[in-house]
Write a protein that holds these residues in place. Sequence first.
Motif, PDB file in Angstrom:
ATOM      1  N   ALA A 333      19.800  63.480  70.896  1.00  0.00           N
ATOM      2  CA  ALA A 333      19.899  64.860  70.428  1.00  0.00           C
ATOM      3  C   ALA A 333      19.353  64.995  69.005  1.00  0.00           C
ATOM      4  CB  ALA A 333      21.340  65.337  70.503  1.00  0.00           C
ATOM      5  N   ALA A 334      19.623  63.998  68.168  1.00  0.00           N
ATOM      6  CA  ALA A 334      19.142  64.040  66.789  1.00  0.00           C
ATOM      7  C   ALA A 334      17.612  64.061  66.748  1.00  0.00           C
ATOM      8  CB  ALA A 334      19.687  62.853  66.005  1.00  0.00           C
ATOM      9  N   ASP A 335      16.964  63.249  67.601  1.00  0.00           N
ATOM     10  CA  ASP A 335      15.503  63.217  67.646  1.00  0.00           C
ATOM     11  C   ASP A 335      14.946  64.565  68.123  1.00  0.00           C
ATOM     12  OD1 ASP A 335      15.519  60.622  66.789  1.00  0.00           O
ATOM     13  OD2 ASP A 335      15.315  59.758  68.803  1.00  0.00           O
ATOM     14  N   VAL A 336      15.549  65.138  69.149  1.00  0.00           N
ATOM     15  CA  VAL A 336      15.058  66.407  69.690  1.00  0.00           C
ATOM     16  C   VAL A 336      15.229  67.522  68.678  1.00  0.00           C
ATOM     17  CG1 VAL A 336      15.456  68.157  71.473  1.00  0.00           C
ATOM     18  CG2 VAL A 336      15.433  65.734  72.098  1.00  0.00           C
ATOM     19  N   VAL A 337      16.375  67.578  68.009  1.00  0.00           N
ATOM     20  CA  VAL A 337      16.617  68.630  67.017  1.00  0.00           C
ATOM     21  C   VAL A 337      15.660  68.485  65.844  1.00  0.00           C
ATOM     22  CG1 VAL A 337      18.300  69.498  65.335  1.00  0.00           C
ATOM     23  CG2 VAL A 337      19.004  69.015  67.701  1.00  0.00           C
ATOM     24  N   GLU A 338      15.423  67.244  65.434  1.00  0.00           N
ATOM     25  CA  GLU A 338      14.495  67.013  64.324  1.00  0.00           C
ATOM     26  C   GLU A 338      13.091  67.486  64.689  1.00  0.00           C
ATOM     27  OE1 GLU A 338      13.032  63.349  61.395  1.00  0.00           O
ATOM     28  OE2 GLU A 338      14.294  62.954  63.155  1.00  0.00           O
ATOM     29  N   GLN A 367      16.315  62.972  77.545  1.00  0.00           N
ATOM     30  CA  GLN A 367      15.648  63.613  76.412  1.00  0.00           C
ATOM     31  C   GLN A 367      14.914  64.872  76.872  1.00  0.00           C
ATOM     32  OE1 GLN A 367      12.243  61.679  74.337  1.00  0.00           O
ATOM     33  NE2 GLN A 367      13.581  61.747  72.538  1.00  0.00           N
ATOM     34  N   GLN A 368      14.353  64.827  78.095  1.00  0.00           N
ATOM     35  CA  GLN A 368      13.707  66.011  78.646  1.00  0.00           C
ATOM     36  C   GLN A 368      14.719  67.139  78.849  1.00  0.00           C
ATOM     37  OE1 GLN A 368      11.593  65.253  82.268  1.00  0.00           O
ATOM     38  NE2 GLN A 368      10.517  67.210  82.243  1.00  0.00           N
ATOM     39  N   LEU A 439      14.906  75.050  83.477  1.00  0.00           N
ATOM     40  CA  LEU A 439      16.313  74.880  83.831  1.00  0.00           C
ATOM     41  C   LEU A 439      16.478  74.246  85.211  1.00  0.00           C
ATOM     42  CD1 LEU A 439      18.036  78.092  82.435  1.00  0.00           C
ATOM     43  CD2 LEU A 439      18.159  75.751  81.570  1.00  0.00           C
ATOM     44  N   ALA A 440      15.531  74.479  86.112  1.00  0.00           N
ATOM     45  CA  ALA A 440      15.586  73.804  87.417  1.00  0.00           C
ATOM     46  C   ALA A 440      15.489  72.292  87.238  1.00  0.00           C
ATOM     47  CB  ALA A 440      14.467  74.309  88.321  1.00  0.00           C
ATOM     48  N   ALA A 444      18.335  69.386  88.079  1.00  0.00           N
ATOM     49  CA  ALA A 444      18.029  68.240  88.947  1.00  0.00           C
ATOM     50  C   ALA A 444      18.294  66.918  88.232  1.00  0.00           C
ATOM     51  CB  ALA A 444      16.574  68.320  89.412  1.00  0.00           C
ATOM     52  N   ILE A 445      17.907  66.817  86.956  1.00  0.00           N
ATOM     53  CA  ILE A 445      18.123  65.567  86.214  1.00  0.00           C
ATOM     54  C   ILE A 445      19.614  65.314  86.005  1.00  0.00           C
ATOM     55  CG2 ILE A 445      17.780  64.430  83.988  1.00  0.00           C
ATOM     56  CD1 ILE A 445      15.064  65.785  83.820  1.00  0.00           C
ATOM     57  N   VAL A 446      20.352  66.352  85.646  1.00  0.00           N
ATOM     58  CA  VAL A 446      21.792  66.181  85.412  1.00  0.00           C
ATOM     59  C   VAL A 446      22.493  65.734  86.688  1.00  0.00           C
ATOM     60  CG1 VAL A 446      23.928  67.405  84.865  1.00  0.00           C
ATOM     61  CG2 VAL A 446      21.885  67.785  83.476  1.00  0.00           C
TER      62      VAL A 446
END
Length: 476
Positions: A333-338, A367-368, A439-440, A444-446
């Motif tokens: 999450a830190a990498d994505v927010v950055e 991460q996706q 969101l689809a 699916a990933i979750v």
Amino acid sequence: MKRGGRLPWSFSSVRLRLLTGLAVLLVAGLTASAVSGTLLLEDFLHKRYENTLKVSAARIGDVIERGPQTADADQLAALLGPPLGIVAVDADNRVLLTTGAAAASADALAQLSITVPTGEIVTDDDVEGVNDLRAIRVPSPGLTVDRGPGEGTVRPAAIVLAIDTSVDDATTRSLIERQLALVGGALLLLLGLAVVVLRLGIRPLARMAHTADAIAAGSLTERLPQHGNGSETDLLAEAVNRAFDAQARAEAAVRSVAADTSHELRTPLSTISGWLDLYRQGGVSGPGLETALGHIENEVGRMRLLVEDLALLARLDAGRPVEQNRIDLMALAADVVEDAQIICPDRSITLAVAPAALVVGDAARLQQVLRNLVGNAVQHTPVHTAVLVDIAHTGHDIRLSVIDNGPGISAEDLPRVFERFWRAEASRSRAYGGSGLGLAIVGAIVHAHHGQVAVESEAGIGTTVTVRLPQAPGVT
């Protein structure tokens, strides 16, 4: 399969197998009933024979115990009349007198009677010369038997009482013959009734078969008839109807995806085709050529993104397993927010500080999920909207929330946010980019990570997307 509401009487049909099984059960039941009845009758008759012999022996024994007695042979024969007979023997077991049923087998009975203790009953089982007879030996000291005029008297040492069982054996044989006839008649009658009952009972299956034929012929809106009575056929019809409904939904989804995919590809292909036609006509040259190539490259990138997203969804739909590595969701999450803060420096995108959140899964895919959620929150809200990423431990789960205070999603649109290629009306402009699968793909990933995802939103207040993933084993 035959049409018209009837199922065929084939060797593999349920109806014929049920009828065969019922016939076997009926034959077994009726035969068991007949056999048990015959055995009970034989047991009753045998006990009656034995009781008659023992009672008669006791009467003669009572007479003999009173002291020396003289008895007339004819009177004795009349007293112990058919089916009883008498064999009087001397001390050497020679036959002195015979009457009634014992006359034909007197010598054999005399020899047979000394093979068992006095007072015990002997039978004709496996004894040659003694047929359909049972006997008992009674000592007769002091008894004198007058054989009649000119015959003189005899003093038997014992009297052998015999009883003829042939009459009752004939009765038993007659009973068996009648029972066989009754069993055959009852079997035919019951099987006839069973055919009628089975035809009525299987009629709902015949209707189902007819309806299934109609569906196969193209009447996709038809469904198997249900009566709501909770019967087995009703439960079967309900289950098959659910399967037909699921198939219809799947086919509709495939058609929708195909239509949406062609629609999504049509725009970039039209753009590319337009620029190429313009180039062929000489309308693009010099600096304009670079502009045209840039537009073409952008549209190719959009198509590549769409194809990659569709391929990813296809793999996830096929249930292919994801990687199983221990991942710190907080670090992802830190990498994505950055990255989001660098791309959109004018937006308020923050991450709530929290301890490490370990899960098991595919780091690239998770991460996706984060990039899609944060990207949606940024793309589909006004510039002044704040976006917060919050991670917390809840029991045995890790909860990831992406929260914004934007305009929100209307209540009627909220159930559709995870549909493929669906966009809320306010964000349907292509200026936002994306394939409409964000969101689809998240859902699916979750689900591939055995997690859950939900969206809560209220118009004018904001939207919260919550992802729950199982915590990595061994974490306390």
